[in-house]
Design a protein around this motif. Structure first.
Motif, short mmCIF file in Angstrom:
data_model
loop_
_atom_site.label_atom_id
_atom_site.label_comp_id
_atom_site.label_asym_id
_atom_site.label_seq_id
_atom_site.Cartn_x
_atom_site.Cartn_y
_atom_site.Cartn_z
N ALA A 1 0.65 -1.02 -0.02
CA ALA A 1 0.08 0.06 -0.03
C ALA A 1 1.05 1.14 0.06
O ALA A 1 0.73 2.23 -0.61
N LEU A 2 1.94 1.29 0.86
CA LEU A 2 2.80 2.33 0.83
C LEU A 2 3.44 2.66 -0.50
O LEU A 2 3.65 3.71 -1.13
N ILE A 3 3.85 1.51 -1.16
CA ILE A 3 4.64 1.45 -2.41
C ILE A 3 3.52 2.14 -3.56
O ILE A 3 3.87 2.80 -4.36
N VAL A 4 2.17 1.58 -3.51
CA VAL A 4 1.27 1.96 -4.41
C VAL A 4 1.11 3.64 -4.48
O VAL A 4 0.92 4.37 -5.16
N GLY B 1 -4.01 8.40 -9.95
CA GLY B 1 -2.53 7.72 -10.35
C GLY B 1 -2.51 6.54 -9.15
O GLY B 1 -1.82 5.50 -9.78
N ILE B 2 -3.17 6.55 -8.18
CA ILE B 2 -3.01 5.18 -7.19
C ILE B 2 -3.83 4.21 -7.81
O ILE B 2 -3.55 2.90 -7.84
N TYR B 3 -4.83 4.69 -8.52
CA TYR B 3 -5.68 3.40 -9.07
C TYR B 3 -4.95 3.01 -10.15
O TYR B 3 -4.88 1.53 -10.49
N TRP B 4 -4.28 3.86 -10.99
CA TRP B 4 -3.60 3.01 -12.07
C TRP B 4 -2.29 2.21 -11.42
O TRP B 4 -1.95 1.26 -11.99
N ALA B 5 -1.63 2.64 -10.38
CA ALA B 5 -0.68 2.05 -9.88
C ALA B 5 -1.06 0.68 -9.11
O ALA B 5 -0.46 -0.41 -9.57
N ILE B 6 -2.35 0.34 -8.62
CA ILE B 6 -2.75 -0.69 -8.26
C ILE B 6 -3.28 -1.58 -9.48
O ILE B 6 -2.69 -2.94 -9.42
#
Length: 330
Positions: free
Chosen positions: A183-186, A209-214
């Protein structure tokens, strides 16, 4: 994770029993009770098998009703609706029989199995006012949990499910720590991709951006958001490679716990206690670890209480004529 550890106790403790619901006094109610609740009788087993078949067929009707090619045919539509109402009326009658065959019907109505039985018939009646509500009848699949103790093959599957649950519970803390790091990395990667790409390329905010990272780190990759700049594509490639490692870590953690549980299960001998029914004990065990009853090993005849007491009684040399104390001790 505690749910996996207590799932077997939950279904066992909440299963309708005579102690919890109360056996009625009237004979006709006792006859109904033995049929719909007691699965150890021949009539009860026959009823449970037919009930299981009816549940499976009703689920097939719900699935077929959702297929447009079948539902668009008016003859098949009315046939499926008729079958659905037929099953619903049958389940309603069965639910009513369960209520009138016990002395404490409200205790059954608010139990886990009672609520599942009620929810399995409510959607069809709601479909009179909301036509799409009849698809909620798929909750009838939960009623199949009741039949796990009827068929031996299902009991074996349930043991395997419980073993998987125990492995998840044992590795729960490790998985939680791992997911916290992910979660921290994302979060960091989502903020970075927002800075790199910006709103002009679709990354309008940090949550986007978090959604894309996940979706990238889990190797899903919907494709609705893609980096356009060279730096963003390099960054996305790193995220994709990182995703392979993310998937491997929890698999290894749970796999290690499963291997440990399988090894423990293999080291236990398949001896069941005749008093409490506890399955499997240690290789060197002679008594049940739950109730203390002496275990009957395969190939050995059970010893009676009189024989066991006689074997445990010390030898009295005065009660045996012609034998002195030294010979008795020898």
């Amino acid at each position: 994770m505690r749910l996996f550890a207590s799932i077997s106790e939950f279904f066992r403790d909440n299963y309708p029993s005579a102690d919890r619901l109360g056996v009625p006094v009237a004979r006709w109610r006792q006859s109904i009770y033995r049929t719909v609740f007691e699965s150890n009788t021949e009539m009860g087993k026959r009823f449970e098998r037919r009930l299981t078949l009816a549940i499976v067929l009703s689920l097939c009707v719900v699935i077929a009703h959702s297929i447009p090619a079948i539902a668009d045919d008016w003859r098949m539509y009315y046939l499926l609706r008729g079958l659905e109402w037929l099953f619903t009326i049958g389940f309603t009658v069965e639910y009513g029989l369960r209520l009138i065959s016990v002395r404490k019907p409200w205790r059954y109505a608010f139990s886990f199995y009672g609520l599942v039985d009620l929810l399995s018939i409510v959607p069809t009646y709601l479909s009179i006012f909301y036509p799409e509500a009849h698809f909620l009848a798929a909750v009838r699949a939960l009623r199949l949990v009741r039949t796990f103790h009827i068929f031996p093959i299902f009991r074996n599957f349930l043991n395997e499910y419980l073993m998987l649950g125990q492995a998840l519970r044992a590795s729960g803390r490790k998985i939680f720590v791992f997911l916290s790091v992910v979660a921290l990395i994302v979060f960091v990667m989502g903020a970075l991709i927002f800075v790199i790409e910006g709103p002009e390329h679709g990354f309008t905010s940090v949550p986007i951006g978090i959604y894309w990272a996940i979706s990238t780190v889990t190797t899903v990759g919907y494709g609705d958001l893609t980096p356009s700049t060279p730096l963003g594509r390099i960054f996305a490639s790193i995220m994709m490679l990182l995703g392979w490692g993310v998937l491997a870590v929890p698999t290894g953690i749970v796999g290690a716990e499963l291997s440990r549980n399988v090894g423990t299960k293999a080291s236990l001998k398949g001896v069941d206690c005749q008093a409490c029914g506890l399955e499997r004990h240690e290789d060197d065990s002679r008594f049940c670890r739950r109730c203390g009853t002496r275990l009957v090993l395969p190939g050995s005849a059970p010893r009676s209480m009189g024989a066991a007491a006689a074997a445990a009684r010390p030898v009295d040399d005065e009660a045996v004529p012609g034998v002195d104390r030294a010979e008795a001790q020898a």
